[in-house]
Scaffold this motif. Structure first.
Motif, PDB file in Angstrom:
ATOM      1  N   GLY B  44     106.609  64.797 -55.162  1.00  0.00           N
ATOM      2  CA  GLY B  44     105.767  63.651 -54.817  1.00  0.00           C
ATOM      3  C   GLY B  44     104.456  63.617 -55.576  1.00  0.00           C
ATOM      4  N   GLY B  45     104.171  64.667 -56.353  1.00  0.00           N
ATOM      5  CA  GLY B  45     102.904  64.719 -57.084  1.00  0.00           C
ATOM      6  C   GLY B  45     103.050  64.312 -58.539  1.00  0.00           C
ATOM      7  N   LEU B  46     102.050  64.691 -59.338  1.00  0.00           N
ATOM      8  CA  LEU B  46     102.038  64.321 -60.755  1.00  0.00           C
ATOM      9  C   LEU B  46     103.221  64.932 -61.514  1.00  0.00           C
ATOM     10  N   ALA B  47     103.668  66.124 -61.078  1.00  0.00           N
ATOM     11  CA  ALA B  47     104.812  66.756 -61.747  1.00  0.00           C
ATOM     12  C   ALA B  47     106.096  65.968 -61.490  1.00  0.00           C
ATOM     13  N   GLU B  48     106.131  65.218 -60.379  1.00  0.00           N
ATOM     14  CA  GLU B  48     107.299  64.345 -60.171  1.00  0.00           C
ATOM     15  C   GLU B  48     107.172  63.096 -61.045  1.00  0.00           C
ATOM     16  N   PHE B  49     105.950  62.561 -61.121  1.00  0.00           N
ATOM     17  CA  PHE B  49     105.727  61.414 -62.019  1.00  0.00           C
ATOM     18  C   PHE B  49     106.221  61.736 -63.428  1.00  0.00           C
ATOM     19  N   ASN B  50     105.982  62.980 -63.866  1.00  0.00           N
ATOM     20  CA  ASN B  50     106.316  63.355 -65.240  1.00  0.00           C
ATOM     21  C   ASN B  50     107.799  63.199 -65.580  1.00  0.00           C
ATOM     22  N   TRP B  51     108.662  63.202 -64.548  1.00  0.00           N
ATOM     23  CA  TRP B  51     110.069  62.906 -64.823  1.00  0.00           C
ATOM     24  C   TRP B  51     110.230  61.495 -65.396  1.00  0.00           C
ATOM     25  N   HIS B  52     109.277  60.607 -65.074  1.00  0.00           N
ATOM     26  CA  HIS B  52     109.387  59.217 -65.532  1.00  0.00           C
ATOM     27  C   HIS B  52     109.436  59.131 -67.057  1.00  0.00           C
ATOM     28  N   PRO B  53     108.408  59.592 -67.791  1.00  0.00           N
ATOM     29  CA  PRO B  53     108.507  59.517 -69.262  1.00  0.00           C
ATOM     30  C   PRO B  53     109.662  60.345 -69.824  1.00  0.00           C
ATOM     31  N   VAL B  54     109.935  61.510 -69.228  1.00  0.00           N
ATOM     32  CA  VAL B  54     111.009  62.359 -69.754  1.00  0.00           C
ATOM     33  C   VAL B  54     112.359  61.646 -69.662  1.00  0.00           C
ATOM     34  N   LEU B  55     112.660  61.056 -68.497  1.00  0.00           N
ATOM     35  CA  LEU B  55     113.964  60.398 -68.319  1.00  0.00           C
ATOM     36  C   LEU B  55     114.059  59.098 -69.119  1.00  0.00           C
ATOM     37  N   ILE B  56     112.925  58.404 -69.251  1.00  0.00           N
ATOM     38  CA  ILE B  56     112.950  57.162 -70.035  1.00  0.00           C
ATOM     39  C   ILE B  56     113.220  57.469 -71.503  1.00  0.00           C
ATOM     40  N   VAL B 100     117.090  54.643 -63.549  1.00  0.00           N
ATOM     41  CA  VAL B 100     116.901  54.451 -62.103  1.00  0.00           C
ATOM     42  C   VAL B 100     116.170  55.658 -61.501  1.00  0.00           C
ATOM     43  N   ILE B 101     116.591  56.881 -61.890  1.00  0.00           N
ATOM     44  CA  ILE B 101     115.900  58.079 -61.379  1.00  0.00           C
ATOM     45  C   ILE B 101     114.446  58.076 -61.860  1.00  0.00           C
ATOM     46  N   ALA B 102     114.228  57.635 -63.094  1.00  0.00           N
ATOM     47  CA  ALA B 102     112.862  57.562 -63.635  1.00  0.00           C
ATOM     48  C   ALA B 102     111.999  56.637 -62.781  1.00  0.00           C
ATOM     49  N   MET B 103     112.588  55.541 -62.311  1.00  0.00           N
ATOM     50  CA  MET B 103     111.835  54.605 -61.464  1.00  0.00           C
ATOM     51  C   MET B 103     111.569  55.209 -60.089  1.00  0.00           C
ATOM     52  N   VAL B 104     112.578  55.873 -59.538  1.00  0.00           N
ATOM     53  CA  VAL B 104     112.405  56.504 -58.229  1.00  0.00           C
ATOM     54  C   VAL B 104     111.241  57.501 -58.273  1.00  0.00           C
TER      55      VAL B 104
END
Lengths: 280, 280
Positions: B44-56, B100-104
């Motif tokens: 739920g923190g910034l380390a979860e946000f980081n999945w966004h650029p990685v998955l995109i 979709v996971i990146a958006m989640v």
């Protein structure tokens, strides 16, 4: 398969939609800077910065988009190819001038406000796009307007000219969307961008309109059946390159934009003339 | 005109350049989140946000790009068209799942940090792109993998399928560039983005790499002479749509992506086979 009449109707529909999206974008960018922001001036302040989005949307996006599809307008098919080339080049030159002034406005504003230049991805890609656009303009004029270039070269480089033109147009819109993002984050303080004040929604809609305009211009530019009849290109190439080996030219022409067959496109010419008659 | 051997060389050069740009982008995005940022986690923190650029970058950009050009790989031309369609669809499905996971990841992060969702132009265009990409996937599978669709429909909708695919791919990169801009502005506080710390330069370069990757994929996808020999498409259409009027199919095929003539492309097949032989 669409009949010639349907084909013309679809073209006009796409053209109207693109023009509408483009013109509404221009209205939006003016309303943004005149109503929501500080207006327009050339004073080193925020009102000078505002020339940046205005000139980019009206010039570097709208005029460039129109320049791209100017060969597709059926009512220009009776004009000489050379005249259409001048209009295509002239519109692109105008768009380039708008882009350069738009950049000067930002550098002026940054320097007056002691903001560093060229630090953002927006500035890197934007400056690169303007430089490559200038190069494309010089190469385009040298290759297709100055009559010394061998016809075989003209044909051989046409796919690259078309690809570069469409990629640059697309990139300019992408860079504009990054610019909108930057400006909304930096320009909205209380309420902030994330609080979705009316300006944020309004300018987001401007971004959506720019994407629509871009998508429609790319659609129009890449439909083979909407092209200016290619036998005229063939004719112009043969005329300009009288000394060239015509079979080589014809062979190279078969690799023309989208790989459309120049002779096949001659049929499109016949179809199109027919649709003109039906439309009149 | 390039010889078949030169043509193959040019293709391999473009393919290597695209793959290199894509793989280096992936290395860059991992180094960004693991070295400059908070790493990767699902907390739920910034380390979860980081999945966004990685998955995109890995999924929605790299895998989508590869899915687009998978038909162009000459060593797949001996495989059945149906198998290649499954690989094309499978890669796109994987890219969609990544997106979709990146958006989640972002929604989770926003909700945990009480940041509003869907306020930015990046979020508007990004969500639209994911939805339209899902629609394209469903329509693509329904139209080209399920054998009930009439062959004439398949041929008639192919230009739209190709256009939508390339436009979505381009839009996803544009939206990623906006996302990079947002994250560098919000994520860099002291020094700020405008002070050009190493992270800012590094991630700007990532943005440039994504543009290069996109430009190369679009170049590869739109070169007629690099296409999978179209007589195989013709054959597959005739086979799947045995009950159809073949002349109608052939006529529709002449309007196929880039308007390439299906029979003309048969020559490309011969050329390509030759170049395969020469390459082996």
């Amino acid at each position: 398969m669409a009949t010639p009449m349907e084909n013309l109707k679809h073209f006009l529909l796409a053209l109207c939609a693109a023009t509408a999206a483009g013109l509404v974008s221009i209205i939006f960018v003016f309303r943004w800077v005149l109503y929501f922001k500080e207006g327009l001036a050339w004073d080193g302040g925020l009102a000078e910065f505002n020339w940046h989005p205005v000139l980019i949307v009206t010039g570097f996006i709208f005029l460039q988009g129109i320049a791209i599809i100017v060969y597709r307008l059926p009512w220009t098919w009776q004009c000489s190819k050379l005249m259409m080339k001048f209009i295509h080049a002239g519109l692109n030159l105008l768009a380039f001038v708008f882009a350069v002034i738009a950049m000067v406005a930002v550098f002026d504003f940054h320097n007056a406000a002691n903001i560093p230049n060229m630090y953002s991805l927006h500035s890197w890609l934007g400056l690169t796009a303007v430089i490559l656009y200038g190069l494309q303009l010089v190469l385009g004029v040298g290759m297709y307007l100055i009559p010394v270039t061998p016809a075989s070269w003209r044909a051989a480089f046409m796919p690259l000219h078309v690809y570069s033109g469409l990629l640059l147009f697309t990139s300019v819109i992408a860079v504009a969307l990054m610019g909108i993002t930057e400006k909304l984050i930096f320009g909205l303080k209380d309420p902030k961008y994330k609080d979705s004040p009316p300006e944020a929604i309004f300018v987001n809609v401007l971004g959506v309109l720019l994407v629509l305009f871009g998508g429609l211009i790319l659609w129009i530019a890449t439909r083979t059946s909407w092209k200016r009849p290619s036998d005229q290109i063939l004719h112009s190439l043969h005329t300009n390159g009288g000394g060239e080996d015509n079979s080589k030219v014809a062979s190279a022409l078969s690799q023309l934009p989208d790989g459309s067959d120049a002779y096949g496109a001659g049929d499109a010419r016949k179809r199109s003339n027919k649709s003109d008659e039906q439309a009149n």
